[in-house]
Design an enzyme around this catalytic site. Structure first.
Site, mmCIF file in Angstrom:
data_model
loop_
_atom_site.group_PDB
_atom_site.id
_atom_site.type_symbol
_atom_site.label_atom_id
_atom_site.label_comp_id
_atom_site.label_asym_id
_atom_site.label_seq_id
_atom_site.Cartn_x
_atom_site.Cartn_y
_atom_site.Cartn_z
ATOM 1 N N CYS A 83 13.154 11.060 7.515
ATOM 2 C CA CYS A 83 13.210 10.569 8.901
ATOM 3 C C CYS A 83 14.622 10.718 9.473
ATOM 4 O O CYS A 83 14.796 10.857 10.669
ATOM 5 C CB CYS A 83 12.736 9.126 8.968
ATOM 6 S SG CYS A 83 13.589 8.068 7.804
ATOM 7 N N LYS A 103 0.869 -1.176 0.000
ATOM 8 C CA LYS A 103 0.000 0.000 0.000
ATOM 9 C C LYS A 103 0.913 1.235 0.000
ATOM 10 O O LYS A 103 1.456 1.630 1.029
ATOM 11 C CB LYS A 103 -0.896 -0.020 1.255
ATOM 12 C CG LYS A 103 -1.967 1.048 1.277
ATOM 13 C CD LYS A 103 -1.408 2.312 1.873
ATOM 14 C CE LYS A 103 -2.398 3.412 1.996
ATOM 15 N NZ LYS A 103 -1.926 4.617 1.322
HETATM 16 P P1 NDP Z 1 1.473 8.558 7.702
HETATM 17 O O1 NDP Z 1 2.136 7.819 8.792
HETATM 18 O O2 NDP Z 1 0.067 8.955 7.854
HETATM 19 O O3 NDP Z 1 1.565 7.746 6.315
HETATM 20 C C1 NDP Z 1 2.408 6.652 6.052
HETATM 21 C C2 NDP Z 1 1.634 5.543 5.330
HETATM 22 O O4 NDP Z 1 0.657 4.993 6.206
HETATM 23 C C3 NDP Z 1 0.864 6.038 4.106
HETATM 24 O O5 NDP Z 1 0.832 5.030 3.120
HETATM 25 C C4 NDP Z 1 -0.515 6.251 4.687
HETATM 26 O O6 NDP Z 1 -1.525 6.264 3.711
HETATM 27 C C5 NDP Z 1 -0.636 5.054 5.592
HETATM 28 N N1 NDP Z 1 -1.652 5.166 6.630
HETATM 29 C C6 NDP Z 1 -2.307 6.271 7.078
HETATM 30 N N2 NDP Z 1 -3.185 5.935 8.052
HETATM 31 C C7 NDP Z 1 -3.107 4.592 8.216
HETATM 32 C C8 NDP Z 1 -3.743 3.653 9.088
HETATM 33 N N3 NDP Z 1 -4.662 4.021 9.973
HETATM 34 N N4 NDP Z 1 -3.377 2.354 9.000
HETATM 35 C C9 NDP Z 1 -2.422 1.949 8.135
HETATM 36 N N5 NDP Z 1 -1.800 2.797 7.275
HETATM 37 C C10 NDP Z 1 -2.122 4.096 7.327
HETATM 38 O O7 NDP Z 1 2.360 9.824 7.386
HETATM 39 P P2 NDP Z 1 1.861 11.199 6.763
HETATM 40 O O8 NDP Z 1 1.939 11.051 5.314
HETATM 41 O O9 NDP Z 1 0.531 11.634 7.269
HETATM 42 O O10 NDP Z 1 2.927 12.219 7.341
HETATM 43 C C11 NDP Z 1 2.720 12.762 8.650
HETATM 44 C C12 NDP Z 1 4.007 12.832 9.412
HETATM 45 O O11 NDP Z 1 4.564 11.528 9.521
HETATM 46 C C13 NDP Z 1 5.102 13.644 8.748
HETATM 47 O O12 NDP Z 1 4.953 15.003 9.025
HETATM 48 C C14 NDP Z 1 6.331 13.040 9.368
HETATM 49 O O13 NDP Z 1 6.548 13.628 10.628
HETATM 50 C C15 NDP Z 1 5.978 11.580 9.536
HETATM 51 N N6 NDP Z 1 6.485 10.733 8.436
HETATM 52 C C16 NDP Z 1 7.580 9.967 8.655
HETATM 53 C C17 NDP Z 1 8.100 9.222 7.622
HETATM 54 C C18 NDP Z 1 9.325 8.386 7.796
HETATM 55 O O14 NDP Z 1 10.047 8.169 6.820
HETATM 56 N N7 NDP Z 1 9.599 7.865 8.973
HETATM 57 C C19 NDP Z 1 7.533 9.233 6.295
HETATM 58 C C20 NDP Z 1 6.336 10.030 6.169
HETATM 59 C C21 NDP Z 1 5.858 10.744 7.216
HETATM 60 P P3 NDP Z 1 -1.962 7.673 3.067
HETATM 61 O O15 NDP Z 1 -0.754 8.307 2.500
HETATM 62 O O16 NDP Z 1 -2.885 7.246 2.041
HETATM 63 O O17 NDP Z 1 -2.581 8.444 4.170
#
Ligand code: NDP
Length: 484
Positions: free
Chosen positions: A282, A173
């Site tokens: 990250c 996903k």
């Molecule tokens: P999320 O954690 O929401 O997204 C990561 C993935 O999880 C996406 O594919 C998302 O889908 C999916 N997802 C969202 N909700 C659920 C759920 N309930 N169950 C399972 N999967 C889910 O990150 P965001 O994109 O909202 O970013 C928000 C913050 O997260 C950033 O500001 C940053 O601080 C952090 N982040 C950290 C990352 C890293 O590399 N460690 C990467 C990205 C974000 P969808 O995109 O469709 O919502």
């Protein structure tokens, strides 16, 4: 595209609804995708289950799987320009960086191919006369892989080839903001000979697609990269079903410069460390810890270099900082800048959105006089914002470095080997870079302590996440001994 990739072909979603991706740098539509539902996830898991339980992939020799993974790497390289262009349009990252990432991705697939041939168990020959103990590694089964938007192709390639190497099948996903290169990857893998059902991609939103995937009872492993908050939800869902779960989450990584460091060498990596990928990373070195005696001099040098970082249209080869992914992320960055000003840190550079006709761009931003208790010094901003904190001793540097819920990585600049090892031993983080920053090699494990995650990706231990151990105990010769 408008379709999921399930069981070796593009299929319409159950709802037949769509969503579109928009270029963060140009505010134009990039592509259309199927809006996934729980039903689509179920179909994908069913296909992956069948491919695992009865298909050829887990039964192939390591050599056969390795050859396919190597071919996938070559095909990725051959399509580098197309993949990089799509990645830049959907993520806003600079095109030259996207090209570098595609090349790094090839290396990940090729390294994983070596593990397809080398992952093995153990044999025990000292358990007693006529006794042999074997510990076999078997593929764990069907894995669910949930990935974010900041490094779409790179992050799926930190998971998928390693799962495939040992014979697992997968449902992926991707983030709803950047699904393009992941779907393309599925078709590349198909062309390389990955059988139907081994890789399935369901596009759509976190809820319901990610949620129903992490809750699905027919998965054996779930691997997630993204926010700590969603990571907790994924872990809770995996816990309910007693599924193995690995998480690669956020970071607030300290980049520490001692007075004895080669300051000329340190300036560029410090600037790169925080502004690389717009700070949406990250591993971002978003906390700069400076030894007090060199703090002002070094800050000046960082300010001068940061002011020169080219920000703008990511399709331009000169640009190093592209667009912020979406409005929500831009708002988050703005709120942290406000919070920095209100909490008493001093804004030395940037702090504003760059006014442009289209897209969302943010100035490289620097605060000094930050203290470890401030939100800008503790929380993951995921934007081009650096917070500078000073320290007086090695012990204080260690305490500040560890004063966080995260523990992903840290950088240390010093010419004193004792200081380098003292810092390395005492900082609670998964990776410590000494006199370098954010280098990566497929051979070296990657992951975090505390709220930065669970488990490790990359390296030879990465296959631990995707294998089960089976013990076989064997007696040879005439059976001796009896219970009664
Ligand atoms: P999320 O954690 O929401 O997204 C990561 C993935 O999880 C996406 O594919 C998302 O889908 C999916 N997802 C969202 N909700 C659920 C759920 N309930 N169950 C399972 N999967 C889910 O990150 P965001 O994109 O909202 O970013 C928000 C913050 O997260 C950033 O500001 C940053 O601080 C952090 N982040 C950290 C990352 C890293 O590399 N460690 C990467 C990205 C974000 P969808 O995109 O469709 O919502």
């Amino acid at each position: 595209m408008g379709k999921h990739w399930i069981n070796g072909s593009f299929v319409r979603g159950a709802t037949r609804d769509f969503f579109t991706t928009v270029s963060p740098a140009h505010d134009t539509t990039v592509s259309e995708y199927a809006l996934g539902s729980a039903d689509d996830v179920h179909q994908a898991v069913k296909a992956a289950r069948k491919a695992f339980d009865t298909g050829p992939w887990p039964r192939m020799t390591g050599r056969e799987r390795a050859n396919i993974l190597i071919d996938i790497g070559h095909r990725i390289r051959a399509q580098c320009d197309e993949l990089a262009h799509l990645e830049t349009l959907e993520s806003g990252k600079p095109i030259t960086q996207a090209i570098d990432e595609i090349n790094a991705t090839v290396d990940l697939w090729h390294y994983a191919a070596t593990l397809a041939r080398h992952t093995s168990g153990e044999a025990y020959n000292h358990l007693g006369e006529n006794k042999i103990g074997l510990v076999m590694r078997e593929p764990a089964g069907v894995v669910g892989l949930i990935t974010p938007w900041n490094f779409p192709l790179l992050i799926i390639s930190q998971k998928l080839p390693y799962a495939l190497a040992v014979g697992c099948t997968a449902v992926v996903k991707p983030s709803e903001l950047t699904p393009g290169t992941t779907l393309k990857l599925a078709t590349i893998a198909h062309e390389s000979g990955v059988p139907p059902g081994v890789i399935n991609v369901v596009t759509g939103f976190g809820d319901p697609v990610g949620k129903s995937l992490s809750e699905h009872a027919d998965l054996d492993v779930i691997s997630f990269t993204g926010s700590t908050e969603v990571g907790r939800q994924v872990a809770a869902a995996a816990g309910k079903n007693l599924k193995r779960c690995s998480l690669e989450l956020g970071g607030k990584n300290p980049h520490i410069v001692f007075a004895d460091a080669d300051l000329d060498a340190a300036v560029d990596p410090v600037v790169f460390g925080v502004y690389f990928n717009m700070g949406e990373c990250c591993n971002s070195g978003s906390r700069l810890l400076l030894e007090e005696s060199i703090a002002e001099e070094f800050t000046q040098r960082v300010l001068e270099l940061a002011a020169k970082v080219p920000v703008g249209d990511p399709l331009s080869p000169e640009v190093k900082v592209g667009a912020i992914i979406n409005e929500a992320q831009l708002n988050k960055i703005n709120q942290y800048v406000e919070s920095g000003e209100h909490s008493g840190a001093r804004l030395r550079l940037g702090g504003q959105q760059i006014p442009t006709l289209n897209g969302r761009f943010f100035e490289p931003t620097i605060f000094d006089q930050a203290t470890p208790d401030m939100p800008i010094a503790r929380e993951e901003i995921f934007g081009p914002v650096l917070s500078i904190i000073t320290f007086k001793s090695t012990e204080e540097a260690i305490n500040i470095a560890n004063d966080t819920n995260y523990g992903l990585s840290a950088g240390v600049w010093t010419t004193n080997v004792d200081t380098a090892f003292e810092m390395s031993r005492n900082i609670r983080a998964g990776t410590i870079w000494i006199n370098c920053f954010m280098e990566g090699h497929p051979e070296l494990p990657f992951g975090g302590y505390n709220d930065s995650g669970l488990g490790r990706e990359l390296g030879r231990f990465s296959t631990d996440e995707f294998t089960e151990l089976k013990t076989i105990q064997l007696h040879t010769g005439i059976h001796t001994g009896s219970w009664l």
